[in-house]
Write a protein that holds these residues in place. Structure first.
Motif, PDB file in Angstrom:
ATOM      1  N   HIS A  69       0.832  -1.200   0.000  1.00  0.00           N
ATOM      2  CA  HIS A  69       0.000   0.000   0.000  1.00  0.00           C
ATOM      3  C   HIS A  69       0.871   1.255   0.000  1.00  0.00           C
ATOM      4  N   LEU A  70       1.896   1.271   0.824  1.00  0.00           N
ATOM      5  CA  LEU A  70       2.728   2.470   0.956  1.00  0.00           C
ATOM      6  C   LEU A  70       3.598   2.715  -0.274  1.00  0.00           C
ATOM      7  N   THR A  71       4.057   1.664  -0.896  1.00  0.00           N
ATOM      8  CA  THR A  71       4.910   1.845  -2.074  1.00  0.00           C
ATOM      9  C   THR A  71       4.125   2.319  -3.291  1.00  0.00           C
ATOM     10  N   ARG A  72       2.795   2.232  -3.228  1.00  0.00           N
ATOM     11  CA  ARG A  72       1.968   2.726  -4.336  1.00  0.00           C
ATOM     12  C   ARG A  72       1.633   4.214  -4.205  1.00  0.00           C
ATOM     13  N   LEU A  73       1.985   4.823  -3.118  1.00  0.00           N
ATOM     14  CA  LEU A  73       1.628   6.229  -2.912  1.00  0.00           C
ATOM     15  C   LEU A  73       2.344   7.125  -3.908  1.00  0.00           C
ATOM     16  N   GLU A  74       1.717   8.248  -4.204  1.00  0.00           N
ATOM     17  CA  GLU A  74       2.174   9.088  -5.315  1.00  0.00           C
ATOM     18  C   GLU A  74       3.248  10.092  -4.950  1.00  0.00           C
ATOM     19  N   SER A  75       3.413  10.413  -3.670  1.00  0.00           N
ATOM     20  CA  SER A  75       4.343  11.482  -3.311  1.00  0.00           C
ATOM     21  C   SER A  75       4.932  11.253  -1.929  1.00  0.00           C
ATOM     22  N   ALA A  76       6.009  11.975  -1.660  1.00  0.00           N
ATOM     23  CA  ALA A  76       6.615  11.937  -0.333  1.00  0.00           C
ATOM     24  C   ALA A  76       5.655  12.479   0.711  1.00  0.00           C
ATOM     25  N   ASP A  77       4.870  13.497   0.360  1.00  0.00           N
ATOM     26  CA  ASP A  77       3.907  14.061   1.303  1.00  0.00           C
ATOM     27  C   ASP A  77       2.873  13.016   1.718  1.00  0.00           C
ATOM     28  N   GLN A  78       2.392  12.231   0.758  1.00  0.00           N
ATOM     29  CA  GLN A  78       1.434  11.186   1.094  1.00  0.00           C
ATOM     30  C   GLN A  78       2.063  10.130   1.992  1.00  0.00           C
ATOM     31  N   LEU A  79       3.318   9.781   1.727  1.00  0.00           N
ATOM     32  CA  LEU A  79       3.987   8.779   2.550  1.00  0.00           C
ATOM     33  C   LEU A  79       4.163   9.281   3.979  1.00  0.00           C
ATOM     34  N   VAL A  80       4.482  10.566   4.143  1.00  0.00           N
ATOM     35  CA  VAL A  80       4.610  11.154   5.479  1.00  0.00           C
ATOM     36  C   VAL A  80       3.274  11.086   6.214  1.00  0.00           C
ATOM     37  N   THR A  81       2.186  11.439   5.527  1.00  0.00           N
ATOM     38  CA  THR A  81       0.867  11.388   6.135  1.00  0.00           C
ATOM     39  C   THR A  81       0.494   9.957   6.525  1.00  0.00           C
ATOM     40  N   ALA A  82       0.753   9.019   5.646  1.00  0.00           N
ATOM     41  CA  ALA A  82       0.424   7.619   5.916  1.00  0.00           C
ATOM     42  C   ALA A  82       1.240   7.070   7.081  1.00  0.00           C
ATOM     43  N   ALA A  83       2.517   7.428   7.137  1.00  0.00           N
ATOM     44  CA  ALA A  83       3.368   6.957   8.231  1.00  0.00           C
ATOM     45  C   ALA A  83       2.880   7.480   9.572  1.00  0.00           C
ATOM     46  N   SER A  84       2.450   8.726   9.590  1.00  0.00           N
ATOM     47  CA  SER A  84       1.932   9.317  10.827  1.00  0.00           C
ATOM     48  C   SER A  84       0.637   8.642  11.263  1.00  0.00           C
ATOM     49  N   ALA A  85      -0.237   8.360  10.308  1.00  0.00           N
ATOM     50  CA  ALA A  85      -1.499   7.687  10.634  1.00  0.00           C
ATOM     51  C   ALA A  85      -1.248   6.262  11.110  1.00  0.00           C
ATOM     52  N   LEU A  86      -0.355   5.561  10.432  1.00  0.00           N
ATOM     53  CA  LEU A  86      -0.049   4.171  10.802  1.00  0.00           C
ATOM     54  C   LEU A  86       0.490   4.098  12.224  1.00  0.00           C
ATOM     55  N   ALA A  87       1.247   5.105  12.635  1.00  0.00           N
ATOM     56  CA  ALA A  87       1.842   5.120  13.973  1.00  0.00           C
ATOM     57  C   ALA A  87       0.792   5.163  15.077  1.00  0.00           C
ATOM     58  N   GLU A  88      -0.430   5.537  14.748  1.00  0.00           N
ATOM     59  CA  GLU A  88      -1.491   5.614  15.743  1.00  0.00           C
ATOM     60  C   GLU A  88      -2.236   4.297  15.922  1.00  0.00           C
ATOM     61  N   VAL A  89      -1.908   3.299  15.121  1.00  0.00           N
ATOM     62  CA  VAL A  89      -2.579   1.997  15.221  1.00  0.00           C
ATOM     63  C   VAL A  89      -1.890   1.178  16.309  1.00  0.00           C
ATOM     64  N   PRO A  90      -2.596   0.850  17.384  1.00  0.00           N
ATOM     65  CA  PRO A  90      -1.962   0.113  18.489  1.00  0.00           C
ATOM     66  C   PRO A  90      -1.375  -1.219  18.053  1.00  0.00           C
ATOM     67  N   GLY A  91      -0.179  -1.499  18.553  1.00  0.00           N
ATOM     68  CA  GLY A  91       0.432  -2.801  18.353  1.00  0.00           C
ATOM     69  C   GLY A  91       1.223  -2.986  17.083  1.00  0.00           C
ATOM     70  N   VAL A  92       1.263  -1.973  16.197  1.00  0.00           N
ATOM     71  CA  VAL A  92       1.964  -2.171  14.919  1.00  0.00           C
ATOM     72  C   VAL A  92       3.458  -2.366  15.108  1.00  0.00           C
ATOM     73  N   GLU A  93       3.975  -1.947  16.268  1.00  0.00           N
ATOM     74  CA  GLU A  93       5.411  -2.097  16.489  1.00  0.00           C
ATOM     75  C   GLU A  93       5.843  -3.559  16.429  1.00  0.00           C
ATOM     76  N   THR A  94       4.946  -4.487  16.724  1.00  0.00           N
ATOM     77  CA  THR A  94       5.312  -5.907  16.734  1.00  0.00           C
ATOM     78  C   THR A  94       5.743  -6.379  15.355  1.00  0.00           C
ATOM     79  N   PHE A  95       4.900  -6.156  14.344  1.00  0.00           N
ATOM     80  CA  PHE A  95       5.298  -6.624  13.006  1.00  0.00           C
ATOM     81  C   PHE A  95       6.317  -5.691  12.364  1.00  0.00           C
ATOM     82  N   LEU A  96       6.346  -4.414  12.758  1.00  0.00           N
ATOM     83  CA  LEU A  96       7.345  -3.501  12.196  1.00  0.00           C
ATOM     84  C   LEU A  96       8.752  -3.830  12.708  1.00  0.00           C
ATOM     85  N   GLU A  97       8.863  -4.256  13.951  1.00  0.00           N
ATOM     86  CA  GLU A  97      10.173  -4.662  14.466  1.00  0.00           C
ATOM     87  C   GLU A  97      10.703  -5.868  13.688  1.00  0.00           C
ATOM     88  N   LYS A  98       9.836  -6.807  13.392  1.00  0.00           N
ATOM     89  CA  LYS A  98      10.258  -7.978  12.609  1.00  0.00           C
ATOM     90  C   LYS A  98      10.637  -7.569  11.189  1.00  0.00           C
TER      91      LYS A  98
END
Length: 328
Positions: free
Chosen positions: A51-80
């Motif tokens: 999903h993230l690699t399909r984004l059209e711009s750096a601005d969209q990726l920044v927005t998506a990264a910030s939103a993703l950070a608010e999802v509880p527990g994502v650190e588990t699969f991101l650490e792996k």
């Protein structure tokens, strides 16, 4: 953006609001990101990455990264993912954003004197974990916007100072000349609560507004700066500040060259930009000026700056009702 120890103020308006309650959920406000949340909740790293690699711009990726950070527990699969893909900047940067989010949650939104030593220690520990990841990414990928944008929050929270924050912003701007999310984060650093001054904050906001193309959201920083100064004042003094003709005209000019300009094309940052104008005009009693911003927003709102009010949902509804009535 994550919380920045800014506190909140009552909205000071009587009566009840009208219409439906607003949503402050970034995924509701950017429906294109809903599949990202679904994949994140499932711990599905390949789907998140696709999903993230399909984004059209750096601005969209920044927005998506910030939103993703608010999802509880994502650190588990991101650490792996970060461990499995040591050369890929994406999982490390997403993990750093999540660590930053956790850190700010530990610290809370209270002003510094109301944060315990234990909270500060845990807060700084999470930010240092993020910073170590981001230092590596920025060394390997000097033009990687999400990492530099994240490092503005670690600079802020770790107290690295104005010069270092500016250095990081300038490194980003060398590759991305109008990075709205990064500008919003640096604006926090330039306010007195983080060691800056009102002169520096307003000058930076206007500099960004002037430099950006017509119709870009960047001039919303002017509204953000005025809201920051309002927040720093006593209630009546703050209202008088936003009611003043110079501030009103400054807001009007900024709105006309950005989200109200014919060249503006609504994007992922538009809800936040309109929110800043809607709130600033409303607090100043300029409801006719606030009306086009509420008309765009409908039932959507951004957490920042509405979180500055103790009951953001009720305040939004009351202000929206007054603004749309003024425009009728």
């Amino acid at each position: 953006m994550s919380g920045t120890g800014d506190g909140h103020r009552p909205d000071g308006t009587p009566g009840r609001g009208g219409g439906r309650k607003p949503t402050f959920d970034p995924f509701d406000n950017v429906p294109e990101l809903v599949p990202l949340r679904t994949a994140a909740r499932a711990g599905d790293w390949p789907a998140v990455r696709a999903h993230l690699t399909r984004l059209e711009s750096a601005d969209q990726l920044v927005t998506a990264a910030s939103a993703l950070a608010e999802v509880p527990g994502v650190e588990t699969f991101l650490e792996k993912a970060a461990a499995d893909l040591p050369a890929d900047p994406l999982p490390r940067t997403l993990l750093a954003e999540r660590y930053i989010q956790i850190g700010w949650q530990v610290r809370g939104r209270a002003t510094a004197e109301h944060v315990s030593r234990e909270q500060f220690d845990r807060f700084h520990d999470w930010l240092r974990r993020a910073e170590l990841l981001l230092i590596e990414v920025c060394a390997e990928q000097p033009a990687y916007a999400p990492a530099w944008t994240a490092r503005l929050l670690t600079a802020l929270g770790l107290g690295l100072g104005q010069a270092e924050a500016r250095r990081r912003y300038d490194r980003l701007r060398a590759h991305h000349p109008h990075p709205y999310a990064a500008q919003s984060r640096l604006l926090q650093q330039l306010c007195p609560k983080w060691g800056g001054s009102w002169e520096a904050a307003h000058a930076f906001a206007r500099e960004c507004a002037v430099a950006a193309p017509d119709g870009a959201v960047n001039a919303a920083l002017v509204a953000q700066a005025h809201l920051e100064q309002w927040l720093d004042l006593e209630d009546l003094e703050g209202r008088a500040y936003l009611r003043g003709v110079p501030v009103r005209d400054d807001l009007r000019n900024a709105a006309q060259v950005s989200v109200l300009h014919p060249a503006h094309r609504p994007g992922w940052d538009s809800v936040g930009a309109h929110s800043a104008f809607a709130m600033a005009f409303s607090l100043g009693g300029h409801f006719a000026d606030a009306a086009p911003h509420f008309a765009f927003l409908g039932d959507r709102a951004s957490d920042h700056p509405w979180r500055y009010l103790s009951d953001a949902g009720t305040a939004f509804r009351k202000f929206r009702k007054s603004a749309l009535s003024a425009a009728a």
